[in-house]
Design a protein around this motif. Structure first.
Motif, mmCIF file in Angstrom:
data_model
loop_
_atom_site.group_PDB
_atom_site.id
_atom_site.type_symbol
_atom_site.label_atom_id
_atom_site.label_comp_id
_atom_site.label_asym_id
_atom_site.label_seq_id
_atom_site.Cartn_x
_atom_site.Cartn_y
_atom_site.Cartn_z
ATOM 1 N N SER A 86 -28.666 -9.588 -27.634
ATOM 2 C CA SER A 86 -28.716 -10.752 -26.749
ATOM 3 C C SER A 86 -27.638 -10.552 -25.686
ATOM 4 N N PRO A 87 -27.766 -11.201 -24.537
ATOM 5 C CA PRO A 87 -26.812 -10.984 -23.438
ATOM 6 C C PRO A 87 -25.367 -11.357 -23.774
ATOM 7 N N ASN A 88 -25.182 -12.311 -24.679
ATOM 8 C CA ASN A 88 -23.808 -12.725 -25.006
ATOM 9 C C ASN A 88 -23.334 -12.093 -26.326
ATOM 10 N N ILE A 89 -23.673 -10.827 -26.546
ATOM 11 C CA ILE A 89 -23.284 -10.136 -27.778
ATOM 12 C C ILE A 89 -21.806 -9.732 -27.693
ATOM 13 N N ASP A 90 -21.118 -9.794 -28.826
ATOM 14 C CA ASP A 90 -19.702 -9.451 -28.867
ATOM 15 C C ASP A 90 -19.542 -7.958 -29.142
ATOM 16 N N THR A 91 -18.362 -7.415 -28.910
ATOM 17 C CA THR A 91 -18.099 -5.983 -29.034
ATOM 18 C C THR A 91 -18.387 -5.454 -30.438
ATOM 19 N N ASN A 92 -17.910 -6.157 -31.464
ATOM 20 C CA ASN A 92 -18.112 -5.685 -32.833
ATOM 21 C C ASN A 92 -19.580 -5.738 -33.242
ATOM 22 N N LYS A 112 -35.894 1.835 -29.566
ATOM 23 C CA LYS A 112 -36.182 0.925 -28.459
ATOM 24 C C LYS A 112 -35.115 -0.167 -28.518
ATOM 25 N N ILE A 113 -34.323 -0.275 -27.461
ATOM 26 C CA ILE A 113 -33.294 -1.308 -27.402
ATOM 27 C C ILE A 113 -33.846 -2.440 -26.535
ATOM 28 N N THR A 114 -33.918 -3.620 -27.132
ATOM 29 C CA THR A 114 -34.459 -4.781 -26.438
ATOM 30 C C THR A 114 -33.361 -5.814 -26.252
ATOM 31 N N LEU A 115 -33.159 -6.212 -25.012
ATOM 32 C CA LEU A 115 -32.186 -7.255 -24.674
ATOM 33 C C LEU A 115 -32.990 -8.507 -24.382
ATOM 34 N N ARG A 116 -32.932 -9.488 -25.301
ATOM 35 C CA ARG A 116 -33.761 -10.701 -25.196
ATOM 36 C C ARG A 116 -33.016 -11.801 -24.431
ATOM 37 N N PHE A 117 -33.714 -12.439 -23.502
ATOM 38 C CA PHE A 117 -33.128 -13.534 -22.725
ATOM 39 C C PHE A 117 -33.810 -14.842 -23.096
ATOM 40 N N ARG A 118 -32.974 -15.910 -23.268
ATOM 41 C CA ARG A 118 -33.537 -17.208 -23.615
ATOM 42 C C ARG A 118 -32.970 -18.264 -22.674
ATOM 43 N N LYS A 129 -27.346 -5.957 -17.514
ATOM 44 C CA LYS A 129 -27.776 -4.563 -17.625
ATOM 45 C C LYS A 129 -26.655 -3.680 -18.177
ATOM 46 N N HIS A 130 -25.395 -4.071 -17.922
ATOM 47 C CA HIS A 130 -24.245 -3.274 -18.374
ATOM 48 C C HIS A 130 -24.221 -3.141 -19.912
ATOM 49 N N ILE A 131 -24.812 -4.095 -20.626
ATOM 50 C CA ILE A 131 -24.852 -4.030 -22.093
ATOM 51 C C ILE A 131 -25.688 -2.831 -22.537
ATOM 52 N N LEU A 132 -26.861 -2.661 -21.916
ATOM 53 C CA LEU A 132 -27.710 -1.516 -22.248
ATOM 54 C C LEU A 132 -27.048 -0.205 -21.840
ATOM 55 N N ASP A 133 -26.375 -0.210 -20.686
ATOM 56 C CA ASP A 133 -25.681 0.995 -20.232
ATOM 57 C C ASP A 133 -24.566 1.381 -21.205
ATOM 58 N N GLU A 134 -23.826 0.389 -21.684
ATOM 59 C CA GLU A 134 -22.742 0.633 -22.649
ATOM 60 C C GLU A 134 -23.306 1.144 -23.975
ATOM 61 N N PHE A 135 -24.441 0.581 -24.383
ATOM 62 C CA PHE A 135 -25.115 0.999 -25.619
ATOM 63 C C PHE A 135 -25.486 2.482 -25.527
ATOM 64 N N ALA A 136 -26.092 2.870 -24.402
ATOM 65 C CA ALA A 136 -26.492 4.267 -24.190
ATOM 66 C C ALA A 136 -25.271 5.178 -24.115
ATOM 67 N N GLU A 137 -24.194 4.688 -23.500
ATOM 68 C CA GLU A 137 -22.965 5.474 -23.368
ATOM 69 C C GLU A 137 -22.353 5.787 -24.739
ATOM 70 N N GLN A 138 -22.361 4.795 -25.641
ATOM 71 C CA GLN A 138 -21.803 4.997 -26.976
ATOM 72 C C GLN A 138 -22.616 5.997 -27.802
ATOM 73 N N LEU A 139 -23.911 6.139 -27.467
ATOM 74 C CA LEU A 139 -24.768 7.082 -28.203
ATOM 75 C C LEU A 139 -25.019 8.373 -27.418
ATOM 76 N N SER A 140 -24.308 8.571 -26.302
ATOM 77 C CA SER A 140 -24.565 9.718 -25.427
ATOM 78 C C SER A 140 -24.335 11.069 -26.105
ATOM 79 N N ASP A 141 -23.541 11.099 -27.199
ATOM 80 C CA ASP A 141 -23.299 12.372 -27.895
ATOM 81 C C ASP A 141 -24.530 12.864 -28.663
ATOM 82 N N ILE A 142 -25.404 11.951 -29.128
ATOM 83 C CA ILE A 142 -26.590 12.377 -29.891
ATOM 84 C C ILE A 142 -27.910 11.951 -29.264
ATOM 85 N N ALA A 143 -27.863 11.129 -28.198
ATOM 86 C CA ALA A 143 -29.104 10.602 -27.637
ATOM 87 C C ALA A 143 -29.144 10.703 -26.115
#
Length: 165
Positions: A86-92, A112-118, A129-143
């Motif tokens: 969700s857009p207001n997800i916390d770091t942990n 498939k990473i889905t960011l749901r808006f309500r 969009k930065h949430i998805l970019d950060e998600f991809a960045e954290q997995l950039s070593d294997i994905a």
């Protein structure tokens, strides 16, 4: 097609131990198969002339079934696993989701990473969009990103696949 079902004028005949016996009429080839106590099986119907082989039909079918079974066993099915955010997800929470996605990718699946808006979150889609970019960045070593983030209705989706070595 086997034995009498073969209606071609000429066929290329292969003996029971794999040697070429030449081009002959289908009847003549069938007679040779009868003499050997085996069946005449058309193995390459599209060739000019069609290729027939003298084999034991039951054994031939069994071997064919075994080859198909082995081929199916060696196939790897790739599943698409989904991780919802969700857009207001916390770091942990994001780190937990990244860990789950990492496990899926290590098993060889796509994610498939889905960011749901309500509700009012719909007004701030572009800033999330930065949430998805950060998600991809954290997995950039294997994905790697297979499909870039894309808005579809009330959600933004992105696909990740395992990196090829």
């Amino acid at each position: 097609m086997i034995n009498e079902q073969i209606r071609d004028k000429e066929v290329r005949l292969i003996g029971e131990n794999g040697d070429q016996l030449g081009i002959m009429s289908a009847k003549e080839a069938y007679m040779k198969a009868q003499e050997a106590g085996m069946d005449l099986v058309k193995i390459a119907p599209m060739a000019k002339p069609p290729v027939c082989k003298i084999v034991d039909y039951g054994k031939f079918k069994y071997e064919q079934a075994r080859k198909e079974k082995d081929a199916r066993k060696k196939q790897k099915t790739i599943e698409i696993k989904e991780v919802r955010l969700s857009p207001n997800i916390d770091t942990n929470d994001l780190n937990t989701k990244v860990g789950a996605a990492r496990k899926f990718l290590e098993k060889g699946n796509k994610v498939k990473i889905t960011l749901r808006f309500r509700g009012r979150e719909m007004a701030h889609m572009s800033s999330s969009k930065h949430i998805l970019d950060e998600f991809a960045e954290q997995l950039s070593d294997i994905a790697v990103i297979e499909k870039a983030p894309k808005v579809e209705g009330r959600s933004m989706t992105m696909f990740l696949a395992e990196k090829r070595n």
